[in-house]
Design an enzyme around this catalytic site. Structure first.
Site, PDB file in Angstrom:
ATOM      1  N   HIS A  72      59.223  26.098 -31.596  1.00 48.20           N
ATOM      2  CA  HIS A  72      58.615  27.320 -32.162  1.00 48.20           C
ATOM      3  C   HIS A  72      59.661  28.423 -32.240  1.00 48.20           C
ATOM      4  O   HIS A  72      60.477  28.591 -31.345  1.00 48.20           O
ATOM      5  CB  HIS A  72      57.474  27.797 -31.268  1.00 48.20           C
ATOM      6  CG  HIS A  72      56.271  26.904 -31.293  1.00 48.20           C
ATOM      7  ND1 HIS A  72      55.165  27.154 -32.049  1.00 48.20           N
ATOM      8  CD2 HIS A  72      56.038  25.736 -30.654  1.00 48.20           C
ATOM      9  CE1 HIS A  72      54.280  26.188 -31.869  1.00 48.20           C
ATOM     10  NE2 HIS A  72      54.785  25.310 -31.021  1.00 48.20           N
ATOM     11  N   TYR A 200      48.055  34.412 -29.089  1.00 46.52           N
ATOM     12  CA  TYR A 200      47.430  35.149 -27.981  1.00 46.52           C
ATOM     13  C   TYR A 200      46.450  36.156 -28.578  1.00 46.52           C
ATOM     14  O   TYR A 200      46.808  36.879 -29.507  1.00 46.52           O
ATOM     15  CB  TYR A 200      48.489  35.915 -27.188  1.00 46.52           C
ATOM     16  CG  TYR A 200      49.486  35.051 -26.456  1.00 46.52           C
ATOM     17  CD1 TYR A 200      50.667  34.629 -27.060  1.00 46.52           C
ATOM     18  CD2 TYR A 200      49.247  34.643 -25.143  1.00 46.52           C
ATOM     19  CE1 TYR A 200      51.578  33.834 -26.390  1.00 46.52           C
ATOM     20  CE2 TYR A 200      50.171  33.848 -24.464  1.00 46.52           C
ATOM     21  CZ  TYR A 200      51.331  33.450 -25.091  1.00 46.52           C
ATOM     22  OH  TYR A 200      52.231  32.652 -24.422  1.00 46.52           O
ATOM     23  N   PRO A 292      49.571  32.240 -15.793  1.00 46.98           N
ATOM     24  CA  PRO A 292      50.109  31.406 -16.885  1.00 46.98           C
ATOM     25  C   PRO A 292      50.333  32.174 -18.194  1.00 46.98           C
ATOM     26  O   PRO A 292      50.907  31.663 -19.128  1.00 46.98           O
ATOM     27  CB  PRO A 292      49.054  30.321 -17.059  1.00 46.98           C
ATOM     28  CG  PRO A 292      47.827  30.839 -16.419  1.00 46.98           C
ATOM     29  CD  PRO A 292      48.251  31.790 -15.356  1.00 46.98           C
ATOM     30  N   LYS A 296      55.429  30.833 -17.638  1.00 47.08           N
ATOM     31  CA  LYS A 296      56.653  30.905 -16.833  1.00 47.08           C
ATOM     32  C   LYS A 296      56.678  29.950 -15.645  1.00 47.08           C
ATOM     33  O   LYS A 296      57.756  29.628 -15.135  1.00 47.08           O
ATOM     34  CB  LYS A 296      56.833  32.336 -16.297  1.00 47.08           C
ATOM     35  CG  LYS A 296      57.166  33.330 -17.376  1.00 47.08           C
ATOM     36  CD  LYS A 296      58.474  33.016 -18.044  1.00 47.08           C
ATOM     37  CE  LYS A 296      58.763  33.925 -19.227  1.00 47.08           C
ATOM     38  NZ  LYS A 296      59.775  33.342 -20.113  1.00 47.08           N
ATOM     39  N   TYR A 384      60.441  36.161 -23.047  1.00 47.95           N
ATOM     40  CA  TYR A 384      59.572  35.000 -23.315  1.00 47.95           C
ATOM     41  C   TYR A 384      60.406  33.734 -23.519  1.00 47.95           C
ATOM     42  O   TYR A 384      60.080  32.664 -23.024  1.00 47.95           O
ATOM     43  CB  TYR A 384      58.730  35.272 -24.562  1.00 47.95           C
ATOM     44  CG  TYR A 384      57.571  34.303 -24.739  1.00 47.95           C
ATOM     45  CD1 TYR A 384      57.740  33.104 -25.442  1.00 47.95           C
ATOM     46  CD2 TYR A 384      56.318  34.578 -24.200  1.00 47.95           C
ATOM     47  CE1 TYR A 384      56.691  32.208 -25.599  1.00 47.95           C
ATOM     48  CE2 TYR A 384      55.263  33.685 -24.363  1.00 47.95           C
ATOM     49  CZ  TYR A 384      55.464  32.509 -25.062  1.00 47.95           C
ATOM     50  OH  TYR A 384      54.418  31.614 -25.205  1.00 47.95           O
TER      51      TYR A 384
HETATM   52  P1  FAS Z   1      53.591  21.325  -8.277  1.00 52.92           P
HETATM   53  O1  FAS Z   1      52.408  21.959  -7.598  1.00 52.92           O
HETATM   54  O2  FAS Z   1      53.481  20.884  -9.696  1.00 52.92           O
HETATM   55  O3  FAS Z   1      54.024  20.011  -7.452  1.00 52.92           O
HETATM   56  C1  FAS Z   1      53.997  20.019  -6.035  1.00 52.92           C
HETATM   57  C2  FAS Z   1      53.852  18.564  -5.589  1.00 52.92           C
HETATM   58  O4  FAS Z   1      53.943  18.543  -4.161  1.00 52.92           O
HETATM   59  C3  FAS Z   1      52.493  17.994  -5.969  1.00 52.92           C
HETATM   60  O5  FAS Z   1      52.649  16.758  -6.615  1.00 52.92           O
HETATM   61  C4  FAS Z   1      51.766  17.847  -4.629  1.00 52.92           C
HETATM   62  O6  FAS Z   1      50.913  16.724  -4.591  1.00 52.92           O
HETATM   63  C5  FAS Z   1      52.924  17.695  -3.664  1.00 52.92           C
HETATM   64  N1  FAS Z   1      52.610  18.148  -2.297  1.00 52.92           N
HETATM   65  C6  FAS Z   1      51.889  19.225  -1.931  1.00 52.92           C
HETATM   66  N2  FAS Z   1      51.836  19.296  -0.585  1.00 52.92           N
HETATM   67  C7  FAS Z   1      52.551  18.241  -0.099  1.00 52.92           C
HETATM   68  C8  FAS Z   1      52.853  17.772   1.203  1.00 52.92           C
HETATM   69  N3  FAS Z   1      52.408  18.417   2.290  1.00 52.92           N
HETATM   70  N4  FAS Z   1      53.596  16.647   1.328  1.00 52.92           N
HETATM   71  C9  FAS Z   1      54.055  15.997   0.218  1.00 52.92           C
HETATM   72  N5  FAS Z   1      53.793  16.387  -1.047  1.00 52.92           N
HETATM   73  C10 FAS Z   1      53.052  17.506  -1.189  1.00 52.92           C
HETATM   74  N6  FAS Z   1      52.540  26.927 -15.775  1.00 52.92           N
HETATM   75  C11 FAS Z   1      52.837  27.269 -17.043  1.00 52.92           C
HETATM   76  O7  FAS Z   1      53.996  27.584 -17.323  1.00 52.92           O
HETATM   77  N7  FAS Z   1      51.862  27.267 -18.026  1.00 52.92           N
HETATM   78  C12 FAS Z   1      50.561  26.888 -17.757  1.00 52.92           C
HETATM   79  O8  FAS Z   1      49.705  26.898 -18.635  1.00 52.92           O
HETATM   80  C13 FAS Z   1      50.214  26.499 -16.446  1.00 52.92           C
HETATM   81  N8  FAS Z   1      48.940  26.082 -16.146  1.00 52.92           N
HETATM   82  C14 FAS Z   1      48.645  25.731 -14.857  1.00 52.92           C
HETATM   83  C15 FAS Z   1      47.347  25.315 -14.494  1.00 52.92           C
HETATM   84  C16 FAS Z   1      47.048  24.959 -13.173  1.00 52.92           C
HETATM   85  C17 FAS Z   1      45.641  24.519 -12.808  1.00 52.92           C
HETATM   86  C18 FAS Z   1      48.048  25.039 -12.174  1.00 52.92           C
HETATM   87  C19 FAS Z   1      47.739  24.702 -10.723  1.00 52.92           C
HETATM   88  C20 FAS Z   1      49.334  25.446 -12.515  1.00 52.92           C
HETATM   89  C21 FAS Z   1      49.644  25.791 -13.860  1.00 52.92           C
HETATM   90  N9  FAS Z   1      50.939  26.186 -14.223  1.00 52.92           N
HETATM   91  C22 FAS Z   1      51.256  26.543 -15.485  1.00 52.92           C
HETATM   92  C23 FAS Z   1      51.993  26.263 -13.248  1.00 52.92           C
HETATM   93  C24 FAS Z   1      52.519  24.860 -13.007  1.00 52.92           C
HETATM   94  O9  FAS Z   1      52.890  24.296 -14.221  1.00 52.92           O
HETATM   95  C25 FAS Z   1      53.596  24.973 -11.970  1.00 52.92           C
HETATM   96  O10 FAS Z   1      54.453  26.066 -12.221  1.00 52.92           O
HETATM   97  C26 FAS Z   1      54.407  23.713 -11.833  1.00 52.92           C
HETATM   98  O11 FAS Z   1      53.533  22.645 -11.606  1.00 52.92           O
HETATM   99  C27 FAS Z   1      55.389  23.929 -10.665  1.00 52.92           C
HETATM  100  O12 FAS Z   1      55.938  22.706 -10.335  1.00 52.92           O
HETATM  101  P2  FAS Z   1      56.234  22.358  -8.795  1.00 52.92           P
HETATM  102  O13 FAS Z   1      56.922  23.501  -8.169  1.00 52.92           O
HETATM  103  O14 FAS Z   1      56.851  20.997  -8.813  1.00 52.92           O
HETATM  104  O15 FAS Z   1      54.802  22.327  -8.071  1.00 52.92           O
HETATM  105  C1  PHB Z   2      49.910  26.062 -22.762  1.00 51.03           C
HETATM  106  O1  PHB Z   2      50.174  25.467 -23.835  1.00 51.03           O
HETATM  107  O2  PHB Z   2      49.344  25.488 -21.796  1.00 51.03           O
HETATM  108  C2  PHB Z   2      50.287  27.524 -22.621  1.00 51.03           C
HETATM  109  C3  PHB Z   2      50.941  28.163 -23.670  1.00 51.03           C
HETATM  110  C4  PHB Z   2      51.294  29.501 -23.526  1.00 51.03           C
HETATM  111  C5  PHB Z   2      50.972  30.159 -22.338  1.00 51.03           C
HETATM  112  C6  PHB Z   2      50.299  29.509 -21.302  1.00 51.03           C
HETATM  113  C7  PHB Z   2      49.950  28.187 -21.447  1.00 51.03           C
HETATM  114  O3  PHB Z   2      51.309  31.478 -22.191  1.00 51.03           O
END
Ligand code: FAS
Ligand code: PHB
Length: 391
Positions: A72, A200, A292, A296, A384
């Site tokens: 994009h 958005y 979100p 980021k 961004y």
């Molecule tokens: P993660 O949470 O992805 O991974 C951590 C890992 O550690 C998991 O697999 C977990 O099972 C494991 N773990 C936890 N405790 C443990 C323990 N005690 N022992 C061993 N393993 C353990 N970011 C965006 O940029 N855009 C979005 O739209 C967006 N939507 C999201 C929606 C949701 C519901 C959530 C929760 C997050 C969202 N995020 C979004 C943020 C997300 O993408 C995170 O920034 C990203 O997963 C970060 O990656 P990790 O730091 O690897 O953490």
């Molecule tokens: C997504 O595609 O999940 C998404 C895109 C833009 C955002 C947040 C989430 O700011």
């Protein structure tokens, strides 16, 4: 068991760190508490900064992203009753960003780990960092019913917001900065053709977002009250509410269909400082959470991993500790830059319950200003698309 770097968490941060360390000849073991299937079932981020694309590409895990990702030049902001405007990131900062799902990245990282025979232990239970302030730290855990001790030089907490690593840092050492927003996002994934742009929407009924995962996979969100119950939201109700928040020409272009995933995520900003304690480092959601809105979260996990893997490689390959000592401060400069951007966009685009007339009018002026100012748009575009890494 023994390794150089023990990584707790097999999400994007943990697996990417393991991959990059391997490419620099540094040995690691990844301990993930859930099964691979569970990790791959999570639907999360979707927008990658240019720096994230570069890190994945230069570490051999970007091929599928290049094939299937959607590049994009910018994103659209629409606002009830007013003309929409396009933030042309490419024009302002000569950078682009990529729509490619975190789930796909997770799959790609698992495939790369399998190819190199990486030691990724899933369903590791009761993982616990021990003696992190000594020069012989270790991690204990249970796996396949056996109690295991993993000796290592360093431990990296990539275990997300609810993980064990951050809790291993004494509260007398850790400084926590947090802010909870009075709403969440109700998200849907559907096998329908998405809108061409990421859009958005700020609307009196609340925020809405149109995004995508592929030419036949759409991702949409609407702002929802914190007490929203998923069971109250049929697909039909979601589609009606989503369309109500977009201008008619866009609403009419939204292709609806059955949801294949629906979830609610609360919005919060959270930063834990420092991101190092003795031989324990934090990376990704273990150290910080952003709403979100600015896309980021995942990108910050990648930037932490970029900085930390570069520092560990310098230590093991050139004997230099300088970057390792700078890691926490360097990572936090980028974290706070993204926290601020996510906070700015969340305040700009959401309708806050109980906002005063003044707050609402100020928000409208801010949108007007952003629409009319090349400088304001360039500042947002810079953030961004993602700032360049510090050398
Ligand atoms: P993660 O949470 O992805 O991974 C951590 C890992 O550690 C998991 O697999 C977990 O099972 C494991 N773990 C936890 N405790 C443990 C323990 N005690 N022992 C061993 N393993 C353990 N970011 C965006 O940029 N855009 C979005 O739209 C967006 N939507 C999201 C929606 C949701 C519901 C959530 C929760 C997050 C969202 N995020 C979004 C943020 C997300 O993408 C995170 O920034 C990203 O997963 C970060 O990656 P990790 O730091 O690897 O953490
Ligand atoms: C997504 O595609 O999940 C998404 C895109 C833009 C955002 C947040 C989430 O700011």
């Amino acid at each position: 068991m023994k390794t150089q770097v023990a990584i707790i968490g097999g999400g994007p941060a943990g697996l990417l760190l393991s991959e990059i360390l391997h490419r620099h000849g540094v040995d690691s073991v990844v301990l993930e508490k859930h099964s691979r299937e569970y990790v791959l079932s999570r639907i999360r981020a979707g927008v990658l900064e240019q720096t994230t694309v570069d890190v994945l590409r230069s570490n051999g895990v970007g091929d599928r992203m290049e094939r299937e990702g959607h590049v994009h030049d910018g994103m659209k902001i629409v606002w009830a009753g007013r003309e929409s405007f396009f933030i042309d990131v490419k024009k302002h900062v000569n950078k682009r960003f990529m729509a490619y799902g975190q789930t796909n990245i997770q799959e790609d990282l698992f495939v790369a780990a399998d190819i190199r025979g990486a030691k990724v232990l899933t369903e590791a239970e009761d993982v616990q960092p021990v003696d992190v302030t000594t020069d012989h730290p270790y991690v204990t855990f249970r796996h396949n019913g056996e109690s295991v001790r993993l000796s290592c030089d360093y431990i990296v907490g990539c275990d997300g917001f609810h993980g064990v690593s951050r809790k291993s840092i004494p509260s007398s050492v850790l400084r926590i900065f947090e802010k909870e927003y009075p709403f969440g996002w109700l998200g849907i994934l559907s096998e329908t053709p998405p809108l061409p742009d990421i859009v958005y929407a700020n609307h009196p009924r609340g925020f809405a977002l149109a995004s995508m995962r592929s030419p036949m996979l759409s991702r949409y969100y609407i702002q929802a009250p914190l007490d929203t119950k998923l069971e109250d939201w049929s697909d039909d109700r979601f589609w009606r509410e989503l369309k109500a928040r977009f201008p008619k020409e866009l609403a009419d272009a939204i292709a609806t269909g059955p949801s294949i995933e629906k979830s609610i995520a609360p919005l919060r900003s959270f930063v834990a400082e420092p991101m190092r304690y003795g031989q324990l480092f934090l990376a990704g959601d273990a150290a910080h959470i952003v709403p979100p809105t600015g896309a980021k979260g995942l990108n910050l996990a990648v930037s932490d991993v970029f900085y930390l893997s570069r520092a560990l490689a310098a230590l093991y390959n050139q004997g230099s500790e300088a970057l390792l000592e700078q890691y926490s401060d360097m990572a936090l400069r980028r974290v706070w830059s993204s926290v601020r951007t996510s906070w700015y966009l969340t305040n700009l685009l959401h309708r806050f319950p109980g906002a005063s007339d003044f707050d609402q009018r100020a928000q409208e002026f801010e949108l007007d200003y952003l629409k009319s100012s090349h400088h304001a748009q360039a500042a947002l575009a810079e953030q961004y698309a993602g700032l360049s890494f510090e050398q």
